[in-house]
Design a protein around this motif. Structure first.
Motif, PDB file in Angstrom:
ATOM      1  N   GLY A  13      45.873 -61.439 -36.294  1.00  0.00           N
ATOM      2  CA  GLY A  13      45.573 -62.860 -36.187  1.00  0.00           C
ATOM      3  C   GLY A  13      45.252 -63.495 -37.527  1.00  0.00           C
ATOM      4  N   PHE A  14      44.455 -62.809 -38.331  1.00  0.00           N
ATOM      5  CA  PHE A  14      44.089 -63.340 -39.648  1.00  0.00           C
ATOM      6  C   PHE A  14      45.310 -63.491 -40.531  1.00  0.00           C
ATOM      7  CE2 PHE A  14      43.047 -62.477 -44.104  1.00  0.00           C
ATOM      8  CZ  PHE A  14      42.142 -63.495 -44.363  1.00  0.00           C
ATOM      9  N   TYR A  15      46.156 -62.456 -40.600  1.00  0.00           N
ATOM     10  CA  TYR A  15      47.318 -62.525 -41.482  1.00  0.00           C
ATOM     11  C   TYR A  15      48.364 -63.516 -40.971  1.00  0.00           C
ATOM     12  CZ  TYR A  15      45.938 -58.904 -44.749  1.00  0.00           C
ATOM     13  OH  TYR A  15      45.296 -58.200 -45.742  1.00  0.00           O
ATOM     14  N   THR A  16      48.448 -63.712 -39.658  1.00  0.00           N
ATOM     15  CA  THR A  16      49.344 -64.739 -39.127  1.00  0.00           C
ATOM     16  C   THR A  16      48.876 -66.121 -39.565  1.00  0.00           C
ATOM     17  OG1 THR A  16      49.891 -63.374 -37.190  1.00  0.00           O
ATOM     18  CG2 THR A  16      50.340 -65.726 -37.043  1.00  0.00           C
ATOM     19  N   ALA A  17      47.584 -66.394 -39.369  1.00  0.00           N
ATOM     20  CA  ALA A  17      47.053 -67.707 -39.757  1.00  0.00           C
ATOM     21  C   ALA A  17      47.137 -67.910 -41.265  1.00  0.00           C
ATOM     22  CB  ALA A  17      45.598 -67.826 -39.294  1.00  0.00           C
ATOM     23  N   TRP A  18      46.842 -66.896 -42.024  1.00  0.00           N
ATOM     24  CA  TRP A  18      46.874 -66.977 -43.491  1.00  0.00           C
ATOM     25  C   TRP A  18      48.295 -67.273 -43.980  1.00  0.00           C
ATOM     26  CZ3 TRP A  18      45.422 -62.604 -47.436  1.00  0.00           C
ATOM     27  CH2 TRP A  18      44.761 -63.175 -48.531  1.00  0.00           C
ATOM     28  N   GLY A  19      49.260 -66.564 -43.376  1.00  0.00           N
ATOM     29  CA  GLY A  19      50.653 -66.788 -43.754  1.00  0.00           C
ATOM     30  C   GLY A  19      51.141 -68.170 -43.387  1.00  0.00           C
ATOM     31  N   LEU A  24      53.214 -73.699 -44.126  1.00  0.00           N
ATOM     32  CA  LEU A  24      53.412 -74.890 -43.297  1.00  0.00           C
ATOM     33  C   LEU A  24      53.412 -76.162 -44.147  1.00  0.00           C
ATOM     34  CD1 LEU A  24      51.217 -74.219 -40.129  1.00  0.00           C
ATOM     35  CD2 LEU A  24      53.691 -74.594 -40.164  1.00  0.00           C
ATOM     36  N   ARG A  25      54.321 -77.042 -43.830  1.00  0.00           N
ATOM     37  CA  ARG A  25      54.338 -78.342 -44.502  1.00  0.00           C
ATOM     38  C   ARG A  25      53.316 -79.266 -43.848  1.00  0.00           C
ATOM     39  NH1 ARG A  25      60.574 -78.120 -43.292  1.00  0.00           N
ATOM     40  NH2 ARG A  25      61.307 -76.731 -44.972  1.00  0.00           N
ATOM     41  N   GLY A  27      51.672 -81.851 -41.746  1.00  0.00           N
ATOM     42  CA  GLY A  27      52.072 -82.507 -40.510  1.00  0.00           C
ATOM     43  C   GLY A  27      53.045 -81.706 -39.649  1.00  0.00           C
ATOM     44  N   GLU A  28      53.414 -80.493 -40.111  1.00  0.00           N
ATOM     45  CA  GLU A  28      54.403 -79.705 -39.357  1.00  0.00           C
ATOM     46  C   GLU A  28      53.784 -79.057 -38.128  1.00  0.00           C
ATOM     47  OE1 GLU A  28      58.053 -76.639 -40.440  1.00  0.00           O
ATOM     48  OE2 GLU A  28      56.292 -76.714 -41.742  1.00  0.00           O
ATOM     49  N   ALA A  29      52.566 -78.555 -38.253  1.00  0.00           N
ATOM     50  CA  ALA A  29      51.886 -77.921 -37.129  1.00  0.00           C
ATOM     51  C   ALA A  29      50.415 -77.762 -37.479  1.00  0.00           C
ATOM     52  CB  ALA A  29      52.501 -76.554 -36.806  1.00  0.00           C
ATOM     53  N   ARG A  30      49.576 -77.659 -36.448  1.00  0.00           N
ATOM     54  CA  ARG A  30      48.151 -77.381 -36.649  1.00  0.00           C
ATOM     55  C   ARG A  30      47.838 -76.007 -36.070  1.00  0.00           C
ATOM     56  NH1 ARG A  30      43.046 -80.844 -34.328  1.00  0.00           N
ATOM     57  NH2 ARG A  30      43.983 -80.236 -32.338  1.00  0.00           N
ATOM     58  N   VAL A  31      47.092 -75.193 -36.812  1.00  0.00           N
ATOM     59  CA  VAL A  31      46.778 -73.820 -36.408  1.00  0.00           C
ATOM     60  C   VAL A  31      45.322 -73.751 -35.967  1.00  0.00           C
ATOM     61  CG1 VAL A  31      46.717 -71.403 -37.122  1.00  0.00           C
ATOM     62  CG2 VAL A  31      48.469 -72.945 -38.061  1.00  0.00           C
ATOM     63  N   THR A  32      45.082 -73.108 -34.831  1.00  0.00           N
ATOM     64  CA  THR A  32      43.735 -72.877 -34.310  1.00  0.00           C
ATOM     65  C   THR A  32      43.559 -71.395 -34.041  1.00  0.00           C
ATOM     66  OG1 THR A  32      43.650 -75.062 -33.261  1.00  0.00           O
ATOM     67  CG2 THR A  32      42.110 -73.395 -32.455  1.00  0.00           C
ATOM     68  N   VAL A  33      42.449 -70.835 -34.491  1.00  0.00           N
ATOM     69  CA  VAL A  33      42.107 -69.431 -34.223  1.00  0.00           C
ATOM     70  C   VAL A  33      40.846 -69.402 -33.367  1.00  0.00           C
ATOM     71  CG1 VAL A  33      41.354 -67.237 -35.214  1.00  0.00           C
ATOM     72  CG2 VAL A  33      43.155 -68.558 -36.338  1.00  0.00           C
ATOM     73  N   LEU A 337      55.032 -62.020 -38.268  1.00  0.00           N
ATOM     74  CA  LEU A 337      54.856 -63.013 -37.213  1.00  0.00           C
ATOM     75  C   LEU A 337      54.797 -64.420 -37.796  1.00  0.00           C
ATOM     76  CD1 LEU A 337      54.542 -63.267 -34.210  1.00  0.00           C
ATOM     77  CD2 LEU A 337      52.125 -62.735 -34.430  1.00  0.00           C
ATOM     78  N   ALA A 338      54.056 -64.612 -38.884  1.00  0.00           N
ATOM     79  CA  ALA A 338      53.976 -65.926 -39.519  1.00  0.00           C
ATOM     80  C   ALA A 338      55.357 -66.393 -39.965  1.00  0.00           C
ATOM     81  CB  ALA A 338      53.013 -65.870 -40.708  1.00  0.00           C
ATOM     82  N   LYS A 339      56.133 -65.487 -40.547  1.00  0.00           N
ATOM     83  CA  LYS A 339      57.478 -65.864 -41.016  1.00  0.00           C
ATOM     84  C   LYS A 339      58.398 -66.202 -39.857  1.00  0.00           C
ATOM     85  CE  LYS A 339      57.091 -62.998 -45.176  1.00  0.00           C
ATOM     86  NZ  LYS A 339      57.553 -61.777 -45.883  1.00  0.00           N
ATOM     87  N   ASN A 340      58.298 -65.466 -38.760  1.00  0.00           N
ATOM     88  CA  ASN A 340      59.166 -65.738 -37.613  1.00  0.00           C
ATOM     89  C   ASN A 340      58.812 -67.060 -36.927  1.00  0.00           C
ATOM     90  OD1 ASN A 340      60.702 -63.485 -38.020  1.00  0.00           O
ATOM     91  ND2 ASN A 340      59.853 -62.302 -36.318  1.00  0.00           N
ATOM     92  N   ILE A 341      57.516 -67.374 -36.845  1.00  0.00           N
ATOM     93  CA  ILE A 341      57.118 -68.653 -36.254  1.00  0.00           C
ATOM     94  C   ILE A 341      57.636 -69.807 -37.105  1.00  0.00           C
ATOM     95  CG2 ILE A 341      55.147 -70.135 -35.719  1.00  0.00           C
ATOM     96  CD1 ILE A 341      53.617 -67.590 -34.931  1.00  0.00           C
ATOM     97  N   LEU A 342      57.518 -69.686 -38.416  1.00  0.00           N
ATOM     98  CA  LEU A 342      58.043 -70.714 -39.312  1.00  0.00           C
ATOM     99  C   LEU A 342      59.557 -70.865 -39.159  1.00  0.00           C
ATOM    100  CD1 LEU A 342      55.960 -69.875 -42.490  1.00  0.00           C
ATOM    101  CD2 LEU A 342      55.901 -72.046 -41.263  1.00  0.00           C
ATOM    102  N   ALA A 343      60.239 -69.734 -38.982  1.00  0.00           N
ATOM    103  CA  ALA A 343      61.694 -69.775 -38.813  1.00  0.00           C
ATOM    104  C   ALA A 343      62.077 -70.559 -37.563  1.00  0.00           C
ATOM    105  CB  ALA A 343      62.252 -68.366 -38.758  1.00  0.00           C
ATOM    106  N   THR A 344      61.368 -70.325 -36.456  1.00  0.00           N
ATOM    107  CA  THR A 344      61.694 -71.045 -35.219  1.00  0.00           C
ATOM    108  C   THR A 344      61.366 -72.536 -35.342  1.00  0.00           C
ATOM    109  OG1 THR A 344      59.531 -70.503 -34.262  1.00  0.00           O
ATOM    110  CG2 THR A 344      61.351 -68.995 -33.793  1.00  0.00           C
TER     111      THR A 344
END
Length: 458
Positions: A13-19, A24-25, A27-33, A337-344
């Motif tokens: 979870g930490f490395y996903t949010a950190w990545g 993220l640009r 306004g592209e998305a907001r991340v909540t942990v 996981l962070a890279k794949n979410i950005l890709a989608t």
């Protein structure tokens, strides 16, 4: 703006949010942990916290210090309903409430696997969190102080007896580090002898450290026994009521410290409180690209990684193989996981998670360790140095690396810190018992103050 909700702030979870924060640009998305703890525990350092080789806070990475653009919610997720795109959060204070999401990432992590053995729930410590590691260390140090004031006998023998249940990596590393600490402590207590220490490691299988080969595992057993420990293989704990240990072999003894490290179990919210697909072990069914679901039936916008996900292991080329639940995989899965979410989000293709093992390394106490990569096995001091070198590089952020290195450098000059802070577990005890007398009673301090006032008046 799309809402990305991450359940769990551990490795994955930490490395996903950190990545995501880094890429993220605006306004592209907001991340909540969502996590009940405000930090990520770097679990490979817990055995050294047990031994006092690392300051407890340095094994924890603050989420707020490093996740600057992520919304952090202190609470436990108790239910996941993907059909409604909601999760239920139970905060430390206040009523449960729901959060909605567009993209869900489940990295809740595993929990300690326990069995209904009499006495374990009342007597045992786990070894999964910083608080537990500190409590184990303080219990041992306090036991030494108490034992030194007692004559030879059953109570003294019980205080100097330590029992670990579970011969996996966390159990063996914690056992070896605590044995190293206890052996060093004896020299500072002239009232005690090294022959009075009793260390027991109980393992239900016929070997310990299943991640290494048979011969290296046998070498670890011989090494521990040469240092005075007892390793009970093919043995189960039957009872531990009031510190009285009963083994399946028929052996019985008293123990002053019992540590339970007999494996992991899937997180209850994943196993029992979600409509997402899980396998027979209670783990989320995950594709090779870390999307929840199967190749033919993926679950849209839901991802998972870490110890609560059954991730295919493409590196071993064996049908049905899954990655083992360890930090080496969880960290790298979080990054992928962070890279794949950005890709989608940006309409690009995802990539499968593939990681070839770098080998396994374990500490067995100060100056002792074992490393194995395929057929290459390194033992003793060189392996211990490799363990420290690898993990100081692996712990996230330069701030934590520098702090850990500073503590190790200080220990070279002055040795371990052997101060017990067990009293912090009852911080108000002194205040309540001495500074806050009951109605009609006067504290010793108050009486002395009154006498001093009379003398001054005279």
């Amino acid at each position: 703006m799309r809402e990305i909700l991450i359940v769990g702030g551990g490795y994955a979870g930490f490395y996903t949010a950190w990545g995501l924060e880094k890429k993220l640009r605006r306004g592209e998305a907001r991340v909540t942990v969502v996590d009940p703890r405000p930090y990520m525990t770097y679990q490979p350092f817990l055995p050294e916290v047990v031994a006092g080789s690392i300051e407890a806070r340095h094994a924890a990475v603050s989420l707020r210090r490093h996740l600057h653009r992520t919304r952090l919610i202190a609470g436990t997720v108790t239910d996941i309903r993907n059909a409604e795109h909601t999760v239920t959060v139970r905060p430390a204070d206040g009523p449960d409430h729901q959060l909605t999401y567009d993209i869900l990432v489940v990295t809740a992590g595993a929990v300690t696997r326990t069995l209904p053995i009499p006495g374990v729930g009342e007597e045992a410590f786990g070894l999964k969190h910083v608080e537990e590691a500190v409590a184990i260390r303080d219990r041992l140090l306090t036991s030494f102080d108490r034992a030194a004031a007692l004559p030879h006998g059953p109570e003294r023998r019980k205080l100097l007896t330590v029992t670990f249940v579970g011969g996996g990596f966390s159990g063996v590393e914690g056992f070896g580090e605590l044995l190293s600490l206890a052996t060093a402590l004896v020299g500072r207590y002239p009232e005690l002898g090294a022959d009075e220490l009793q260390f027991h490691l109980i393992e239900a299988r016929g070997r310990i450290l299943p991640e290494v080969g048979d011969r290296p595992g046998e070498w670890v057993v011989r090494t521990l026994e040469k240092r005075g420990a007892r390793v009970h293989l093919n043995t189960q704990l039957v009872s531990a009521e009031h510190g009285h240990v009963v083994l399946s072999s028929g052996e019985e003894f008293e123990t002053g410290l019992l540590v339970w490290s007999a494996g992991n179990a899937s997180n209850p919210v994943v196993r029992n409180h979600t409509d997402l697909p899980v396998d027979e072990r209670g783990l989320l069914t995950v594709r090779a690209d870390l999307r929840v679901g199967t190749e033919t039936a993926p679950v849209e916008n839901v991802w998972a990684a870490g110890d609560d996900a059954s991730v295919p292991d493409l590196a071993v080329h064996r049908p049905g193989a899954h990655t083992v639940p360890n930090a080496q995989h969880a960290v790298r899965q979080g990054k992928r996981l962070a890279k794949n979410i950005l890709a989608t989000l940006r309409g690009r293709d995802t990539r499968d998670y593939v990681h070839h093992s770098l080998g396994v390394v374990a500490t067995l106490g100060l100056g002792r360790g074992i490393f194995q990569y395929r057929r290459l096995v390194i033992k003793g001091f060189p392996a211990w140095l490799m363990h420290r070198g690898y993990h100081v590089l692996a712990v996230p952020t330069w701030e934590r690396k520098v702090r850990v290195l500073a503590v190790w450098a200080t220990a070279v000059l002055y040795g371990r810190d052997i101060v017990s802070l067990a009293s912090v577990q009852q911080p108000r005890e002194a205040f309540v018992s001495h500074g806050n007398p009951r109605r009609g009673e006067k504290s010793v301090d108050a009486t002395e103050a009154k006498r001093a006032g009379v003398k001054r008046a005279a």
